[in-house]
Write a protein that holds these residues in place. Sequence first.
Motif, PDB file in Angstrom:
ATOM      1  N   HIS A 339       0.858  -1.187   0.000  1.00 52.77           N
ATOM      2  CA  HIS A 339       0.000   0.000   0.000  1.00 52.77           C
ATOM      3  C   HIS A 339       0.891   1.233   0.000  1.00 52.77           C
ATOM      4  CE1 HIS A 339      -3.186   2.844   0.981  1.00 52.77           C
ATOM      5  NE2 HIS A 339      -2.351   3.350   1.896  1.00 52.77           N
ATOM      6  N   GLU A 341       1.466   5.112   0.600  1.00 56.96           N
ATOM      7  CA  GLU A 341       0.934   6.331   1.186  1.00 56.96           C
ATOM      8  C   GLU A 341       0.990   7.447   0.129  1.00 56.96           C
ATOM      9  OE1 GLU A 341      -0.735   5.584   3.774  1.00 56.96           O
ATOM     10  OE2 GLU A 341       0.386   6.408   5.493  1.00 56.96           O
ATOM     11  N   PRO A 342       0.201   8.520   0.283  1.00 59.69           N
ATOM     12  CA  PRO A 342       0.209   9.602  -0.713  1.00 59.69           C
ATOM     13  C   PRO A 342       1.626  10.119  -0.980  1.00 59.69           C
ATOM     14  CG  PRO A 342      -1.608   9.912   0.814  1.00 59.69           C
ATOM     15  CD  PRO A 342      -0.798   8.765   1.361  1.00 59.69           C
ATOM     16  N   TYR A 344       4.041   8.351  -2.343  1.00 59.78           N
ATOM     17  CA  TYR A 344       5.054   7.289  -2.288  1.00 59.78           C
ATOM     18  C   TYR A 344       4.760   6.148  -3.285  1.00 59.78           C
ATOM     19  CZ  TYR A 344       6.987   9.529   1.844  1.00 59.78           C
ATOM     20  OH  TYR A 344       7.569  10.430   2.700  1.00 59.78           O
ATOM     21  N   SER A 369      -7.004   3.957   0.764  1.00 59.86           N
ATOM     22  CA  SER A 369      -6.653   4.139   2.175  1.00 59.86           C
ATOM     23  C   SER A 369      -6.069   2.856   2.743  1.00 59.86           C
ATOM     24  CB  SER A 369      -7.902   4.516   2.978  1.00 59.86           C
ATOM     25  OG  SER A 369      -8.810   3.423   3.036  1.00 59.86           O
ATOM     26  N   ARG A 370      -5.420   3.008   3.920  1.00 57.07           N
ATOM     27  CA  ARG A 370      -4.868   1.849   4.612  1.00 57.07           C
ATOM     28  C   ARG A 370      -5.967   0.827   4.922  1.00 57.07           C
ATOM     29  NH1 ARG A 370      -0.406   3.105   9.201  1.00 57.07           N
ATOM     30  NH2 ARG A 370       0.972   4.517   8.043  1.00 57.07           N
ATOM     31  N   SER A 373      -6.982  -1.093   1.876  1.00 54.80           N
ATOM     32  CA  SER A 373      -5.936  -2.050   1.497  1.00 54.80           C
ATOM     33  C   SER A 373      -5.911  -3.233   2.452  1.00 54.80           C
ATOM     34  CB  SER A 373      -4.565  -1.369   1.474  1.00 54.80           C
ATOM     35  OG  SER A 373      -4.458  -0.476   0.397  1.00 54.80           O
ATOM     36  N   ILE A 387       3.016  -1.196   4.208  1.00 51.07           N
ATOM     37  CA  ILE A 387       2.595   0.183   3.995  1.00 51.07           C
ATOM     38  C   ILE A 387       3.838   1.012   3.719  1.00 51.07           C
ATOM     39  CG2 ILE A 387       1.433   2.169   5.025  1.00 51.07           C
ATOM     40  CD1 ILE A 387      -0.104   0.111   6.773  1.00 51.07           C
ATOM     41  N   GLY A 389       5.720   4.296   3.052  1.00 50.71           N
ATOM     42  CA  GLY A 389       5.758   5.746   3.208  1.00 50.71           C
ATOM     43  C   GLY A 389       7.199   6.159   3.352  1.00 50.71           C
ATOM     44  N   GLU A 393       6.151   0.021   6.816  1.00 54.51           N
ATOM     45  CA  GLU A 393       5.500  -0.636   7.951  1.00 54.51           C
ATOM     46  C   GLU A 393       4.912  -1.964   7.471  1.00 54.51           C
ATOM     47  OE1 GLU A 393       1.752   0.232  10.988  1.00 54.51           O
ATOM     48  OE2 GLU A 393       2.467   1.805   9.614  1.00 54.51           O
TER      49      GLU A 393
END
Length: 403
Positions: A339, A341-342, A344, A369-370, A373, A387, A389, A393
Motif C-alpha cells: 500500500h 501512502e500519498p 510514495y 486508504s490503509r 488495502s 505500507i 511511506g 511498515e
Amino acid sequence: MRTNELITPAGTGDLMYEQCEIREQMAQKLRRVLEQRGYREVKTPTLEFSDVFDRSSGSFPGEEMYKLIDSRGRLLVVRPDCTVPIARMTATRLKNERKPLRLYYHQNVMRVAPEMRGQRSEMTQVGAEVMGVSSYLSDLEVIATAARCLGELCGEDFTLELCHIGFFKALMGALTATEREKEELREVIESKSFAALGDLLEPFGESPAAAALRALPRLFGGKEVLEQAESLFENPETRQVLDYLSRLLDDLEALGLGDRITLDLGLVNEAEYYTGVIFRGYRRGAGTAVLSGGRYDTLAGRFGEELPAIGFAVDLDSLAGPLLARHREPEGGKGILLHAEPGYGLKAMECQEKLQKQGELCELSLCGSREESLAYGKGRKRAALWIVGEKIEKKALGEGEGR
C-alpha cells in the motif's frame, strides 16, 4: 427480445482463478516430461478447411464439428482434433524433415457435445505424436511415455487399458457381414451392449468368429485374457496380435508398470482410424478416459505422404476436476500486498520490483486508504500488508502487527 450476451454456448464455460492455474500447472508438468524425452512443440490453426476432416478420412462426422464460411465461401471447421492437423502438417510442411519426428502440442479442440449429457464441447489437450516410424520399440516407448505423463498428474492413481485393433479386424474379416453390419457390431461392442450384440450376431449362427465376437466385450483383465481369446479364435493374424500383446505386457511389467496395465480386447473405437495398438488411460475411480491414443499408420498418407505414426492425447479438463476439489489456499495466505501512502507510489513500485526479482508474489494495492488495502489484502488472502511511506511498515494479515 431474449438475448444471450450474459451466457456462454452449450458445452462451454468460463475458467477462473484456480481452474486456470491447475490446468497450466498440469500442462507444464507434461511439457517437462515430453521435452525431456525429445519431443518438440507445434501448434496448428484453430480453423481448418473441412476437407482436412472429411468423413471419408475416417476421422469425424460432420455433425460433431463446428462450421463456418470464410470470405471466399469455403467451408471451415473449428479444430475438433489435434492429431489430424498434425498429420497434415507433417506430410506437407515437415515433409523433408529427418524422421522420426517427436511432436507435442497444448491446444483446445471443439466438438459438438451430445445434448442433455453435460459434456464439454471445448476441451484442452496436451498430446504427443511420433511420426515416421513403425516398430515394436516405438509402440512400447510411447505407451511408457503416456504412463509417465499420467504418473506426473495422478501419482499411482491411474490405469492404462491396452488393445490391438488387429484382433477385432481379423474376426470381422472372417464374418460374412456387410460394412453396415460391421459398423453396428463395432458400436455395440465398444459400448458393451451384450443384448444388442447377441441380436446382431444371431444371423451368423455359431461360427467361430461370431462366438468370439459375442465374448469380445468380456475379454478384459490381465494376461489370462490372451489365453481366453486364443481359445475362442485363432488364425495367423490373431496369433500375431496376441503374441504382440503378450510381449508388450511383459516389457511394461519390466518397466515397473505391471500393476497399472490391463487388457480390454473390446476396445474397438474408430476401427478405420487405428491400425495397431490402442490404449486408454483412467484415473482410478473415474468413469471416463483421461488419456487416449494408438497407432494410426494410414492417416498421413491421406495428405500425400506415407508416414506410420503413434500418439496420445491427455484431457486436462477431465483431470482438473478432482484436483480442484482438493485445492486449498496455503495456510496463512500467500504473497505481499503493497500500500503506497500519498506521494510514495514510485517508492512502492520500486519495492515491488525488488521483491519480484527475489521471486516474491507482490501485488500493488490500488486502494485509496490503509483500511481499504487491509480489507482487500485479507480478502485476497495475502500473507502481509506493507505500507510504504517514509518508512515501510509491515503487517501480517490476520495475525496482528508485524515487525
